[in-house]
Write a protein that holds these residues in place. Structure first.
Motif, PDB file in Angstrom:
ATOM      1  N   GLN A 129      67.580  64.742  12.927  1.00 33.70           N
ATOM      2  CA  GLN A 129      68.265  63.452  12.906  1.00 33.70           C
ATOM      3  C   GLN A 129      68.325  62.914  11.476  1.00 33.70           C
ATOM      4  OE1 GLN A 129      66.656  60.593  15.669  1.00 33.70           O
ATOM      5  NE2 GLN A 129      67.504  58.854  14.554  1.00 33.70           N
ATOM      6  N   THR A 130      69.445  62.319  11.096  1.00 31.62           N
ATOM      7  CA  THR A 130      69.586  61.723   9.768  1.00 31.62           C
ATOM      8  C   THR A 130      68.686  60.499   9.661  1.00 31.62           C
ATOM      9  OG1 THR A 130      71.858  62.511   9.569  1.00 31.62           O
ATOM     10  CG2 THR A 130      71.197  60.707   8.112  1.00 31.62           C
ATOM     11  N   LEU A 131      67.852  60.479   8.606  1.00 29.17           N
ATOM     12  CA  LEU A 131      66.930  59.371   8.367  1.00 29.17           C
ATOM     13  C   LEU A 131      67.462  58.416   7.308  1.00 29.17           C
ATOM     14  CD1 LEU A 131      63.651  61.492   8.244  1.00 29.17           C
ATOM     15  CD2 LEU A 131      64.518  60.146  10.167  1.00 29.17           C
ATOM     16  N   LEU A 132      68.108  58.983   6.281  1.00 29.96           N
ATOM     17  CA  LEU A 132      68.672  58.198   5.190  1.00 29.96           C
ATOM     18  C   LEU A 132      69.573  59.099   4.369  1.00 29.96           C
ATOM     19  CD1 LEU A 132      66.862  58.830   2.285  1.00 29.96           C
ATOM     20  CD2 LEU A 132      65.165  57.865   3.790  1.00 29.96           C
ATOM     21  N   LEU A 133      70.214  58.530   3.370  1.00 32.95           N
ATOM     22  CA  LEU A 133      71.079  59.287   2.468  1.00 32.95           C
ATOM     23  C   LEU A 133      70.529  59.185   1.053  1.00 32.95           C
ATOM     24  CD1 LEU A 133      74.577  57.921   3.602  1.00 32.95           C
ATOM     25  CD2 LEU A 133      73.507  60.061   4.312  1.00 32.95           C
ATOM     26  N   ILE A 134      70.741  60.239   0.276  1.00 31.41           N
ATOM     27  CA  ILE A 134      70.456  60.181  -1.154  1.00 31.41           C
ATOM     28  C   ILE A 134      71.738  60.564  -1.879  1.00 31.41           C
ATOM     29  CG2 ILE A 134      69.163  61.129  -3.095  1.00 31.41           C
ATOM     30  CD1 ILE A 134      66.793  61.449  -1.273  1.00 31.41           C
ATOM     31  N   GLU A 135      72.184  59.646  -2.729  1.00 27.79           N
ATOM     32  CA  GLU A 135      73.372  59.909  -3.531  1.00 27.79           C
ATOM     33  C   GLU A 135      72.931  60.559  -4.834  1.00 27.79           C
ATOM     34  OE1 GLU A 135      77.157  57.641  -5.614  1.00 27.79           O
ATOM     35  OE2 GLU A 135      75.429  56.465  -4.970  1.00 27.79           O
ATOM     36  N   ALA A 136      73.463  61.742  -5.091  1.00 29.19           N
ATOM     37  CA  ALA A 136      73.178  62.457  -6.330  1.00 29.19           C
ATOM     38  C   ALA A 136      74.492  63.042  -6.832  1.00 29.19           C
ATOM     39  CB  ALA A 136      72.162  63.563  -6.095  1.00 29.19           C
ATOM     40  N   MET A 137      74.833  62.712  -8.043  1.00 26.28           N
ATOM     41  CA  MET A 137      76.061  63.199  -8.674  1.00 26.28           C
ATOM     42  C   MET A 137      77.287  62.916  -7.801  1.00 26.28           C
ATOM     43  SD  MET A 137      74.664  66.571 -10.628  1.00 26.28           S
ATOM     44  CE  MET A 137      76.094  66.610 -11.693  1.00 26.28           C
ATOM     45  N   LYS A 138      77.349  61.675  -7.281  1.00 28.64           N
ATOM     46  CA  LYS A 138      78.464  61.170  -6.480  1.00 28.64           C
ATOM     47  C   LYS A 138      78.636  61.904  -5.158  1.00 28.64           C
ATOM     48  CE  LYS A 138      80.697  59.361 -10.466  1.00 28.64           C
ATOM     49  NZ  LYS A 138      81.634  58.416 -10.818  1.00 28.64           N
TER      50      LYS A 138
END
Length: 150
Positions: free
Chosen positions: A107-116
């Motif tokens: 299950q998706t817990l959160l997002l991490i944005e890296a290099m757009k």
């Protein structure tokens, strides 16, 4: 060494990107070839201001030890990359999980944005979210504990 040849100019370009973007590490994977370039980063200590009586100025040693041990907690979900953490799929939307949420493996817990690019951080196991250790929109480092699933 496996005998795979790497282009020194490409490695220099990756190092240049690290400096320009202030990242601590970058990895390039192409088929069975993998290049990781990293640099030492000196992080200034973070000061947390808490409204409390004047006598409680310094953080309690137990709290400092607890934060340091979060990444080694058996239920810790750690960041696989450097980036910006987001707890919801978009601004104003409800978060993926909250403390007390039951989650299933994957299950998706959160997002991490890296290099757009937004990368889904998924639950490594089923359980209950007991602590969320990051705030939405804040930077995270590789290996930093993001939340605890027990």
């Amino acid at each position: 060494m496996t005998g795979i040849q790497f282009d020194p100019a490409a490695i220099r370009e990756l190092a240049k990107i690290l400096r320009e973007t202030d990242l601590s590490e970058i990895e390039l994977v192409e088929g069975d070839r993998r290049v990781r370039v990293g640099r030492s980063v000196t992080v200034a200590p973070t000061t947390v201001t808490v409204a409390a009586p004047a006598a409680a100025v310094a953080p309690a040693p137990a709290l400092v030890a607890e934060v340091a041990n979060d990444a080694s907690h058996p239920g810790a979900v750690t960041s696989p990359m450097v980036g910006i953490a987001y707890l919801a799929p978009e601004p104003g939307a409800p978060p993926f999980v909250t403390v007390g949420s039951r989650v299933v493996q994957g299950q998706t817990l959160l997002l991490i944005e890296a290099m757009k690019t937004f990368n889904q951080i998924r639950a490594p196991k089923a359980g209950t979210v007991s602590r969320i250790l990051v705030e939405g929109g804040t930077p995270v480092e590789y290996g930093e504990a993001l939340l605890i699933v027990e």
